[in-house]
Design a protein around this motif. Structure first.
Motif, PDB file in Angstrom:
ATOM      1  N   GLN A 258       0.808  -1.219   0.000  1.00 31.44           N
ATOM      2  CA  GLN A 258       0.000   0.000   0.000  1.00 31.44           C
ATOM      3  C   GLN A 258       0.844   1.273   0.000  1.00 31.44           C
ATOM      4  O   GLN A 258       0.334   2.358   0.252  1.00 31.44           O
ATOM      5  N   THR A 259       2.134   1.118  -0.279  1.00 32.44           N
ATOM      6  CA  THR A 259       3.034   2.272  -0.284  1.00 32.44           C
ATOM      7  C   THR A 259       3.505   2.575  -1.703  1.00 32.44           C
ATOM      8  O   THR A 259       3.303   1.773  -2.623  1.00 32.44           O
ATOM      9  N   ARG A 260       4.171   3.688  -1.851  1.00 34.38           N
ATOM     10  CA  ARG A 260       4.656   4.106  -3.166  1.00 34.38           C
ATOM     11  C   ARG A 260       5.928   3.389  -3.601  1.00 34.38           C
ATOM     12  O   ARG A 260       6.310   3.487  -4.759  1.00 34.38           O
ATOM     13  N   ASN A 261       6.605   2.703  -2.674  1.00 34.01           N
ATOM     14  CA  ASN A 261       7.838   2.010  -3.031  1.00 34.01           C
ATOM     15  C   ASN A 261       7.902   0.689  -2.263  1.00 34.01           C
ATOM     16  O   ASN A 261       8.516   0.602  -1.194  1.00 34.01           O
TER      17      ASN A 261
ATOM     18  N   GLU B 271      16.658  12.275  -1.305  1.00 33.33           N
ATOM     19  CA  GLU B 271      16.431  10.900  -0.843  1.00 33.33           C
ATOM     20  C   GLU B 271      15.711  10.889   0.505  1.00 33.33           C
ATOM     21  O   GLU B 271      14.811  10.081   0.730  1.00 33.33           O
ATOM     22  N   TYR B 272      16.107  11.789   1.389  1.00 31.50           N
ATOM     23  CA  TYR B 272      15.439  11.869   2.685  1.00 31.50           C
ATOM     24  C   TYR B 272      13.977  12.260   2.501  1.00 31.50           C
ATOM     25  O   TYR B 272      13.081  11.652   3.088  1.00 31.50           O
ATOM     26  N   ALA B 273      13.734  13.273   1.678  1.00 28.74           N
ATOM     27  CA  ALA B 273      12.360  13.727   1.448  1.00 28.74           C
ATOM     28  C   ALA B 273      11.513  12.608   0.837  1.00 28.74           C
ATOM     29  O   ALA B 273      10.361  12.402   1.241  1.00 28.74           O
ATOM     30  N   ASP B 274      12.073  11.872  -0.110  1.00 28.53           N
ATOM     31  CA  ASP B 274      11.344  10.750  -0.711  1.00 28.53           C
ATOM     32  C   ASP B 274      11.049   9.670   0.326  1.00 28.53           C
ATOM     33  O   ASP B 274       9.967   9.087   0.347  1.00 28.53           O
ATOM     34  N   PHE B 275      12.032   9.413   1.193  1.00 26.27           N
ATOM     35  CA  PHE B 275      11.839   8.382   2.212  1.00 26.27           C
ATOM     36  C   PHE B 275      10.742   8.786   3.195  1.00 26.27           C
ATOM     37  O   PHE B 275       9.972   7.945   3.643  1.00 26.27           O
ATOM     38  N   THR B 276      10.653  10.059   3.505  1.00 22.64           N
ATOM     39  CA  THR B 276       9.599  10.498   4.433  1.00 22.64           C
ATOM     40  C   THR B 276       8.211  10.254   3.839  1.00 22.64           C
ATOM     41  O   THR B 276       7.271   9.968   4.581  1.00 22.64           O
TER      42      THR B 276
END
Length: 169
Positions: free
Chosen positions: A31-34, A154-159
């Motif tokens: 259910q997540t984007r990655n 990368e941090y922003a994407d991980f959040t």
């Protein structure tokens, strides 16, 4: 019943528990984007094998803290070794302060919110931490340190991924 029968029943029970918790990780990550990064992050924690959704969210928040801490150390090294212009040094100082705030305030607030039952507040804290690093991505920093810009992205994407897990938790 003999020892063998009880042993088989006991083993099947624990295999069922392991299968169920593994399913939970995969179900949440679907259910997540990655999906891949989600499962890799959760499976890297030994605690994920018996975690409920709330604890999976906590694992992800702690992974965000780890990433922010690594960025903080990276920025610190850049500050120490920098022979770049003063503008870049000021930018690094802003980045250092931003990541310090993330590690000392945003992440603990997210964990506290999660465990007091407010997944929405936890997700907001995590997403606000990503907004906090936008200052690191001003023109001077990006030009002089593309790797810092990449780390911030990368941090922003991980959040975003963490927020996805918290939405499910």
């Amino acid at each position: 019943m003999g020892y063998t029968t009880w042993g088989i029943i006991f083993l099947n029970f624990f295999l069922f528990l392991e299968y169920t918790s593994a399913d939970l990780v995969y179900d949440v990550c679907k259910q997540t984007r990655n999906y891949t990064l989600c499962t890799e992050t959760l499976k890297a924690s030994a605690n994920s094998s018996n975690a409920d959704t709330k604890n999976l969210g906590a694992i992800m928040i702690r992974a965000a803290r780890s990433r922010a801490t690594h960025n903080l150390v990276y920025i610190s090294k850049l500050m120490i070794n920098s022979t770049n212009p003063d503008d870049f040094k000021r930018c690094l100082k802003v980045c250092y302060d931003d990541y310090s705030l993330i590690v000392k305030a945003f992440i603990p607030n997210a964990l506290q919110s999660l465990f007091t039952g407010s997944n929405i507040d936890a997700a907001v804290s995590i997403l606000l931490s990503a907004d906090q690093v936008m200052d690191c991505q001003d023109d001077n920093c990006v030009e002089l340190s593309p790797s810092l810009n990449d780390r911030c992205n990368e941090y922003a994407d991980f959040t975003q991924l963490v927020a996805d897990v918290l939405r499910v938790a």
